[in-house]
Design an enzyme around this catalytic site. Structure first.
Site, short mmCIF file in Angstrom:
data_model
loop_
_atom_site.label_atom_id
_atom_site.label_comp_id
_atom_site.label_asym_id
_atom_site.label_seq_id
_atom_site.Cartn_x
_atom_site.Cartn_y
_atom_site.Cartn_z
N ARG A 64 43.03 42.70 34.05
CA ARG A 64 41.62 42.36 34.29
C ARG A 64 41.38 41.95 35.75
O ARG A 64 40.32 42.22 36.33
CB ARG A 64 41.23 41.22 33.34
N HIS A 68 38.43 43.39 38.16
CA HIS A 68 37.44 42.52 38.81
C HIS A 68 37.58 42.54 40.33
O HIS A 68 36.62 42.27 41.04
CB HIS A 68 37.55 41.09 38.27
N ASN A 96 33.81 35.54 36.70
CA ASN A 96 35.21 35.17 36.97
C ASN A 96 35.52 33.72 36.64
O ASN A 96 36.66 33.38 36.28
CB ASN A 96 35.53 35.41 38.45
N HIS A 196 40.53 46.70 26.39
CA HIS A 196 40.24 45.61 25.45
C HIS A 196 41.07 45.70 24.17
O HIS A 196 40.83 44.99 23.21
CB HIS A 196 38.75 45.56 25.12
#
Length: 321
Positions: A64, A68, A96, A196
């Protein structure tokens, strides 16, 4: 003599221009460190391995971190920078804050890599390699990571907060356009959403879906409401994939077929829209999902990298040199 000057000048201009192109258009390559830091990749892998064996969820967190980083100003390691007097970093931006983890693992990797080959391997590349290694360790596909990114000297709180990162309440058209803005196709978006299949989300992220939406399995809704009460427990975690929360597989897509997506943005992928058929494909064909996921990760790693003489190679990932 005079007549030769124009030719001589032309040669100089061409040469200088070529140098200029060279620095900006230096290509990322899979063997970028093969001479300058031959043990770089195995060093990254060993630290990721020990972190993931201690806590399997860390694999999802490292994956992740890469996503990001890349979606805000490109894959430039800016996500790792702490605030300074001259800029507010991305760590405390809404998508975040209290939600991204794994910075300490990246720091551990960096210090090991620095002792092996000081000043050579960028933090941006470490994040890219750690994401791949995490996926592999949790049973997912492997791919050759393109390398040679350099580190940003600044970060952008406002850009990280601007909605460039898709929120968990996203509609399908919102997801498609946010990925498109980064040069990623709808197919890339659905494949990347398959990340996910590992990791957890906080109650605050999935509460809107389990209380307000109708496209959700009722027993699943009840279970999740038990862990995420209406007015409390914002940080209570739940697995994004309830079947195999720490295995990288295609169960995420199978969950969507039975309306058991945890986030609204998950279930949007299978909700009577243009991506339904792709979700079915991935739920039936793990090989297709794996290969599409790997190529989408390579594409995501190509988002606006700093190359050549741009940026720097940070000594410590959380601050500029």
């Amino acid at each position: 003599m005079a007549s030769h000057h124009p030719i001589w000048i032309t040669v100089v201009i061409v040469f200088v221009t070529a140098l200029g192109w060279g620095s900006a258009s230096a290509q990322l390559s899979t063997n970028f460190y093969s001479k300058s830091c031959p043990n770089g990749l195995s060093t990254v892998k060993s630290v990721v391995q020990s972190a993931v064996s201690k806590e399997r969820r860390m694999g999802a967190s490292l994956l992740r971190l890469f996503f990001h980083d890349c979606f805000v100003n490109g894959c430039d390691g800016s996500i790792l920078l702490d605030d300074t007097s001259s800029f507010q970093g991305e760590k405390t931006a809404r998508p975040n804050n209290k939600s991204l983890r794994g910075y300490n693992v990246i720091d551990r990797i960096k210090s090991k890599v620095e002792s092996a080959c000081p000043g050579v391997v960028s933090c941006a590349d470490i994040v890219a390699i750690a994401a791949r290694d995490s996926v592999v360790l949790l049973g997912g596909p492997s791919w050759e990571v393109k390398l040679g990114r350099r580190d940003a000297r600044t970060a952008s709180f406002s850009l990280a907060n601007s909605g460039a990162l898709p929120p968990p309440t996203s509609t399908l058209s919102n997801l498609i356009s946010l990925f498109q803005a980064q040069g990623l196709s709808t197919r890339d978006m659905v494949a990347l959403s398959g990340s996910h299949t590992i990791g957890q989300a906080r109650c605050t992220s999935f509460r809107p879906h389990i209380y307000n939406d109708s496209n959700i399995d009722s027993a699943f809704r009840k279970t999740r409401q038990g862990q995420c009460p209406f007015g409390s427990g914002d940080n209570n975690p739940a697995p994004l994939d309830l079947r195999s929360p720490t295995a990288f597989d295609n169960a995420y897509f199978k969950n969507l077929l039975s309306n058991k997506g945890l986030l609204r943005s998950d279930q949007e992928l299978f909700n009577g829209g243009s991506t339904d058929s792709l979700v079915k494909t991935y739920s039936n064909n793990p090989k297709t999902f794996n290969s599409d996921f790997a190529s989408a990760m390579i594409k995501m790693g190509d988002i606006k990298p700093l190359k050549g003489s741009q940026g720097e190679i940070r000594k410590i990932c959380s601050k500029v040199n």
